[in-house]
Scaffold this active site. Structure first.
Site, mmCIF file in Angstrom:
data_model
loop_
_atom_site.group_PDB
_atom_site.id
_atom_site.type_symbol
_atom_site.label_atom_id
_atom_site.label_comp_id
_atom_site.label_asym_id
_atom_site.label_seq_id
_atom_site.Cartn_x
_atom_site.Cartn_y
_atom_site.Cartn_z
ATOM 1 N N ARG A 22 0.787 -1.220 0.000
ATOM 2 C CA ARG A 22 0.000 0.000 0.000
ATOM 3 C C ARG A 22 0.824 1.277 0.000
ATOM 4 N NH1 ARG A 22 -2.971 -3.669 2.891
ATOM 5 N NH2 ARG A 22 -5.164 -3.847 2.295
ATOM 6 N N ASP A 93 5.682 -13.704 5.238
ATOM 7 C CA ASP A 93 6.977 -14.123 4.693
ATOM 8 C C ASP A 93 7.757 -15.098 5.559
ATOM 9 O OD1 ASP A 93 8.080 -12.399 6.713
ATOM 10 O OD2 ASP A 93 7.944 -10.707 5.332
ATOM 11 N N HIS A 110 -2.287 -13.291 8.954
ATOM 12 C CA HIS A 110 -2.692 -13.505 7.561
ATOM 13 C C HIS A 110 -2.090 -14.763 6.950
ATOM 14 C CE1 HIS A 110 -3.256 -8.861 7.594
ATOM 15 N NE2 HIS A 110 -4.298 -9.490 8.076
ATOM 16 N N ASN A 209 7.806 3.673 12.448
ATOM 17 C CA ASN A 209 7.297 3.632 11.079
ATOM 18 C C ASN A 209 7.715 4.891 10.336
ATOM 19 O OD1 ASN A 209 5.636 1.967 9.272
ATOM 20 N ND2 ASN A 209 4.310 3.748 9.161
ATOM 21 N N ILE A 227 13.805 1.527 9.930
ATOM 22 C CA ILE A 227 13.538 0.409 10.824
ATOM 23 C C ILE A 227 14.777 -0.463 11.038
ATOM 24 C CG2 ILE A 227 12.214 -1.742 11.052
ATOM 25 C CD1 ILE A 227 9.898 -0.266 9.641
#
Length: 239
Positions: A22, A93, A110, A209, A227
């Protein structure tokens, strides 16, 4: 023992070469049609969408990606005396586990893209085996047990999260003493509500973030540094 919970999103894995979806240069921004491959109805009802999805899986960096400094720092924190670590991840992942964090300490909201699941009989097998069949010429490989449609073992749009997984994530969030949001803009529910739930139950909350999140104004600390360097430094400072 202090319970530190980390809610991780796509941003923690970009240093491993896995693009987000996104962001300004995300997969779905550059190719809106790609979202169909992550939508259950499109995937199940359109053979062409499935064929395209298998070609993407065949060349996707995810299967060869390795953990980066941020993943390794989380695993290192777990090895520290006096700290209990749990990760709630929106990622598929498997890089937290690859970095050394035990499977039982990673809650995958997810699912995991390193395996495939039959949508008929539920058989689950490694993604590498299915990809090998695509390499050998099968455009849309089917389940070897029952002939059903295969999909990655992830939650597609239009599917419900696993109730047990969600319940575990909620319980861990409520029990957290430190709750760290890493690499997610908190746009997707129910994960977007977890920082508030943690704060309501007395946790110290930290956001790491590169872009603003809806929780920033409420967080105890907001870090806008990369990060890969800021998360290891933050985790090293926790007492």
């Amino acid at each position: 023992m202090t319970l530190v919970t980390i809610l991780s999103g796509a941003g923690i894995s970009t240093d491993s070469g896995i693009p987000d979806y996104r962001g300004p240069d995300g997969v779905w921004v550059r190719d809106p049609e790609a979202e169909k491959m992550s939508t259950y109805d499109h995937y199940m009802n359109d053979p062409e969408v499935r064929r395209r999805a298998w070609q993407v899986r065949r060349t996707h960096i995810l299967l060869n990606a390795v953990p980066n400094a941020a993943h390794r720092a989380v695993a290192e924190l777990d090895r520290r005396s006096g700290v209990a670590v749990r990760v709630i991840t929106q990622n598929v992942d498997g890089l937290h586990q690859a970095a050394g964090l035990p499977e039982r300490k990673v809650i995958e909201l997810h699912g995991n893209a390193r395996s495939v699941t039959c949508t008929d009989c539920g058989a689950r097998t490694p993604m590498t085996g299915a990809v090998a069949r695509v390499e050998a010429g099968e455009a849309d490989p089917r389940c070897l047990e029952c002939g059903g449609v295969l999909k990655s073992s992830t939650v597609l749009f239009g599917e419900h999260l696993n109730d047990g997984v969600l319940a575990e994530a909620v319980a861990v969030t409520r029990a957290s003493e430190v709750f760290i949001v890493v690499g997610t803009t908190l746009q997707v529910h129910p994960a977007a509500a977890f920082p508030g739930l943690a704060a309501d139950n007395g946790a110290r909350t930290i956001v790491v973030n590169d872009r603003p999140t809806p929780f920033d104004d409420r967080a105890d600390q907001v870090i806008r540094e990369p990060i890969g360097s800021s998360l290891p430094a933050l985790l090293a400072s926790l007492s």
